[in-house]
Design an enzyme around this catalytic site. Structure first.
Site, mmCIF file in Angstrom:
data_model
loop_
_atom_site.group_PDB
_atom_site.id
_atom_site.type_symbol
_atom_site.label_atom_id
_atom_site.label_comp_id
_atom_site.label_asym_id
_atom_site.label_seq_id
_atom_site.Cartn_x
_atom_site.Cartn_y
_atom_site.Cartn_z
ATOM 1 C CE LYS A 12 20.644 -3.413 5.087
ATOM 2 N NZ LYS A 12 21.350 -4.121 4.032
ATOM 3 C CG ASP A 139 18.582 -0.494 2.782
ATOM 4 O OD1 ASP A 139 17.737 -1.024 2.037
ATOM 5 O OD2 ASP A 139 19.793 -0.790 2.772
#
Ligand code: C5P
Length: 297
Positions: A12, A139
């Site tokens: 990401k 995350d």
């Protein structure tokens, strides 16, 4: 029971990382706009006599092979919920930069969870998988869902976002790593009165419209000053990418990977070549976004 299961999981980049003041639990409230990018780790699980983890690929020697590995913890948590032994061989084929601020460890945890659920036939609901992910790290839920999402709370409460086009990125991999807790501590030192974090409406519109120029004008990372303070040479990397025509240059998450938004594939290749030639990074990778979340292969 099949012999083995492989899951592919994306890296990401945070196109907006707005960070508030430290909370009583030590975490920071965030407005965290995650975008999954097409750099992937693959996690393969195979039945074994006892838990075991192996890792191959760039930076594999920096990945812990004990219970501090987030993928091992993911397998243990899922097994404990179902009262079974976590007897699997977890193999991680790494392509996401290690300790780079691209959620590689989180990706491996999400991948291990989805792979073990399939291997063991535990039939865990998606909502429960996301809860386990949140327990593993801030995350990790995003690594499971992929695409684009706004993360609030400590980043684990996700709201999916629409993305109206493809964005082209270059990631400059630094020599060395940065510790996420150390970057947050430096943020606290540099930002004594951080305001409450809020998502930028203009940035969300840029994503929705697939508009690279508008996205370039709105990307922000509140951790960037802290990452640059701890790793000053990243300024040279950011400058080299900007000089090569990147639309935007920023530190990825807590760093030290730096992210460059390019107009198209050709421009991305040019920026990557210039970054490598500049000698300000170890290597440069080109990738597109958005990318899908954890996917059974
Ligand atoms: O949640 P995770 O284990 O990935 O977080 C790693 C570290 O990053 C935490 O221990 C904390 O120091 C910092 N962190 C934070 N605020 C967040 C997310 C992470 O302070 N929202």
């Amino acid at each position: 029971m099949s012999a083995s299961v492989t899951v592919r999981v994306p890296a990401k980049v945070n196109v907006q990382l707005a960070v508030g003041a430290a909370r009583p639990d030590g975490f920071h409230d965030l407005a965290n706009v995650f975008l999954a990018v097409g750099l992937y780790d693959e996690v393969t699980v195979t039945p074994a006599d006892e838990p075991r983890v192996t890792c191959e690929g760039p930076g594999a020697d920096q990945v812990p092979l004990d219970r501090t590995n987030l993928a091992v913890r993911a397998a243990e948590l899922l097994a404990a919920r179902h009262g079974i032994a976590p007897d699997v061989h977890l193999h991680i084929a790494k392509d996401i930069p290690v300790a780079g601020g691209m959620a590689g460890g989180s990706a491996d945890a999400a991948g291990a969870l989805v792979a073990c659920d399939a291997l063991w036939g535990t039939g865990t609901s998606r909502a429960e998988l996301i809860d386990i992910c949140a327990e593993l790290g801030s995350d990790v839920p995003f690594s499971l869902v992929g695409g684009a999402a706004l993360g609030t709370g400590r980043g684990e409460k996700l709201e999916p976002l629409d993305v109206g086009g493809t964005f082209f990125w270059v990631f400059a991999v630094a020599d060395g790593g940065l510790s996420t807790p150390a970057v947050y501590r430096e943020f606290d030192r540099l930002t004594p009165a951080a305001p409450a974090p809020e998502a930028s409406p203009a940035l969300l519109a840029a994503l929705r419209d697939g508009d690279a120029d508008a996205l370039a004008a709105t990307v922000t990372n509140d951790l960037q000053p802290a990452a640059l303070s701890l790793f000053p040479s990243l300024r040279d990397t950011l400058a080299a990418g900007t000089a090569a025509g990147a639309l935007a240059a920023l530190v990825s998450g807590s760093g030290p990977t730096t992210a460059f938004l390019a107009r198209d594939q050709v421009s991305a290749a040019r920026v990557a070549d210039a970054l490598v030639a500049s000698g300000t990074c170890r290597t440069a990778r080109v990738a597109q976004s958005p990318a899908p979340g954890a996917t059974l292969l």
